[in-house]
Motif scaffolding. Structure first.
Motif, PDB file in Angstrom:
ATOM      1  N   LYS A  25       0.839  -1.207   0.000  1.00 16.11           N
ATOM      2  CA  LYS A  25       0.000   0.000   0.000  1.00 16.11           C
ATOM      3  C   LYS A  25       0.871   1.252   0.000  1.00 16.11           C
ATOM      4  N   ILE A  26       1.945   1.226   0.779  1.00 13.87           N
ATOM      5  CA  ILE A  26       2.882   2.353   0.802  1.00 13.87           C
ATOM      6  C   ILE A  26       3.497   2.562  -0.581  1.00 13.87           C
ATOM      7  N   ILE A  27       3.908   1.456  -1.210  1.00 17.07           N
ATOM      8  CA  ILE A  27       4.545   1.534  -2.533  1.00 17.07           C
ATOM      9  C   ILE A  27       3.594   2.132  -3.563  1.00 17.07           C
ATOM     10  N   GLU A  28       2.311   1.796  -3.477  1.00 17.99           N
ATOM     11  CA  GLU A  28       1.316   2.373  -4.390  1.00 17.99           C
ATOM     12  C   GLU A  28       1.302   3.896  -4.298  1.00 17.99           C
ATOM     13  N   PHE A  29       1.346   4.420  -3.076  1.00 13.80           N
ATOM     14  CA  PHE A  29       1.367   5.876  -2.905  1.00 13.80           C
ATOM     15  C   PHE A  29       2.683   6.461  -3.410  1.00 13.80           C
ATOM     16  N   LYS A  30       3.782   5.761  -3.166  1.00  9.84           N
ATOM     17  CA  LYS A  30       5.094   6.246  -3.602  1.00  9.84           C
ATOM     18  C   LYS A  30       5.179   6.266  -5.129  1.00  9.84           C
ATOM     19  N   GLN A  31       4.638   5.254  -5.773  1.00  7.47           N
ATOM     20  CA  GLN A  31       4.701   5.176  -7.236  1.00  7.47           C
ATOM     21  C   GLN A  31       3.874   6.255  -7.928  1.00  7.47           C
TER      22      GLN A  31
END
Length: 403
Positions: A25-31
């Protein structure tokens, strides 16, 4: 580039499997090109277990040392999450509350944030790192570790978001928003699309476990929108915001078979069983006792004083601290667990039909009622024992489902 703050509760980071869900979920926001700051709670029941272990050593542990102990739970979550993110190819760093510049007062177990020096956070963000911060904690002016009280990771997240001027603060848990009642207790509860800071503050203050009440106060003060959503699905969450932002929402409640649901002023019904009722007879100066409780950082709920009789409610977590004070008084005292059921909604006191329906719903247990408290945004009914969950369901059906 927008900066967003994501907070993950204890159930979200409870084990390595869930930590992987959180990382994705964090990676989705970062991407999506955001600067990302994460605030984490301790894993699962770790805080409860640490308190239990401390109380096996001392019935009332030294407050400074208890805060030092409890702060370790969030450090484990933060470092494990940073390890995982780095392994997945995303630069990440964990920061304790004091490394993140969170300065508090010295009220152990319920400290207040005085200031946040964001220079370290900004430095790490400029290096394109995901910053993982331990929630629930900070450091006072004497460099003692302090904690913000149970649920305080929410307050950490909102405070960091305000200090860093983030675009949004997301609070992720195992529930996908704010409901008209706890969906684990009331199967027909409806999720709200949006709710005002004032109403959310009442809901949290009455014992709902969705958000820490102090985090809502901070969000309103700094006009920081909060999105309450689930870690474990992609459902749209509930936005907690000011009235102007609420007007932009198409509905105040998710669509369902009651087309006029958005017109109801009732936002949520809360059943709180974590309350202790204390009653003392023949006490010469009851106001002195109230002052003593406040000076010991004990939050008092409803209280009643008549001549030399005093009665009041406290949170169950403060029972040992209060008992120590009562032992010094050496008076006969009644101490019982009780239930409070609260109905929250802006302007609710102006609707006599709602008050009538509340009283009718509790007719079978009317003799168990200790007090009814009515204010502009809530109606609270205090019972002299733990009430059955069926009364919460009946009340929800009567004043929400049938409107």
């Amino acid at each position: 580039m927008d900066t967003i703050v994501l907070k993950f509760g204890g159930s979200s980071v409870s084990d390595n499997l869930n930590l992987n869900i959180v990382a994705q979920k964090i990676i989705e926001f970062k991407q999506k090109g955001n600067n990302v700051i994460c605030v984490v709670s301790a894993q699962g029941k770790m805080t409860d277990n640490l308190i239990k272990e401390a109380k096996e050593l001392s019935a009332i542990p030294d407050e400074r040392e208890l805060d030092a102990l409890l702060s370790t739970g969030e450090q484990i979550s933060a470092s494990k999450l940073a390890i995982l993110l780095n392994m997945l190819g995303y630069k990440a760093i964990s920061l304790t509350g004091w490394q993140a510049g969170i300065l508090t007062n010295s009220e152990y177990q319920s400290s207040k944030i005085l200031d946040i020096n964001v220079s370290r956070i900004n430095k790490e963000l400029q290096e394109n790192k995901i910053v993982v911060i331990t929630g629930f904690q900070g450091v006072d002016k004497k460099n003692n570790i302090t904690t913000l009280g149970r649920g305080g990771s929410d307050t950490t997240a909102v405070a960091v978001a305000a200090a860093i001027k983030a675009k949004h603060c997301y609070i992720f848990s195992d529930v996908d928003g704010i409901y008209t009642a706890d969906p684990r207790d009331v199967k027909l509860a409806h999720k709200l699309n949006s709710i005002s800071y004032e109403e959310m503050s009442y809901i949290s203050g009455e014992g709902a476990k969705v958000l820490h009440d102090r985090c809502v106060e901070l969000a309103e003060k700094y006009n920081m929108p909060i999105i309450a959503a689930s870690t474990f699905n992609k459902n749209k969450g509930t936005k907690i915001c000011n009235s102007e932002q609420m007007k932009k929402s198409e509905n105040s409640v998710e669509s369902h078979d009651k087309s006029n649901m958005e017109e109801t002023i009732i936002k949520s019904i809360i059943k709180n069983d974590n309350i202790i009722y204390i009653e003392i007879e023949n006490y010469d100066n009851p106001y002195n006792l109230i002052t003593t409780l406040v000076e010991n950082n004990i939050k008092i709920g409803q209280y009643f004083i008549k001549n030399t009789k005093i009665a009041f409610t406290i949170n169950k977590i403060d029972r040992a601290k209060v008992q120590k004070i009562l032992d010094e008084i050496d008076k006969e005292t009644k101490v019982i667990p009780v239930t409070k059921i609260s109905i929250v909604g802006s302007g609710i006191s102006n609707h006599t039909e709602i008050i009538k329906n509340v009283l009718e719903s509790f007719y079978d247990i009317k003799n168990d009622i200790i007090d009814i408290d009515i204010s502009a945004c809530k109606i609270s009914v205090l019972f002299n024992k733990i009430t059955d969950i069926k009364y919460l369901n009946e009340l929800h059906n009567k004043i929400i489902e049938k409107n």
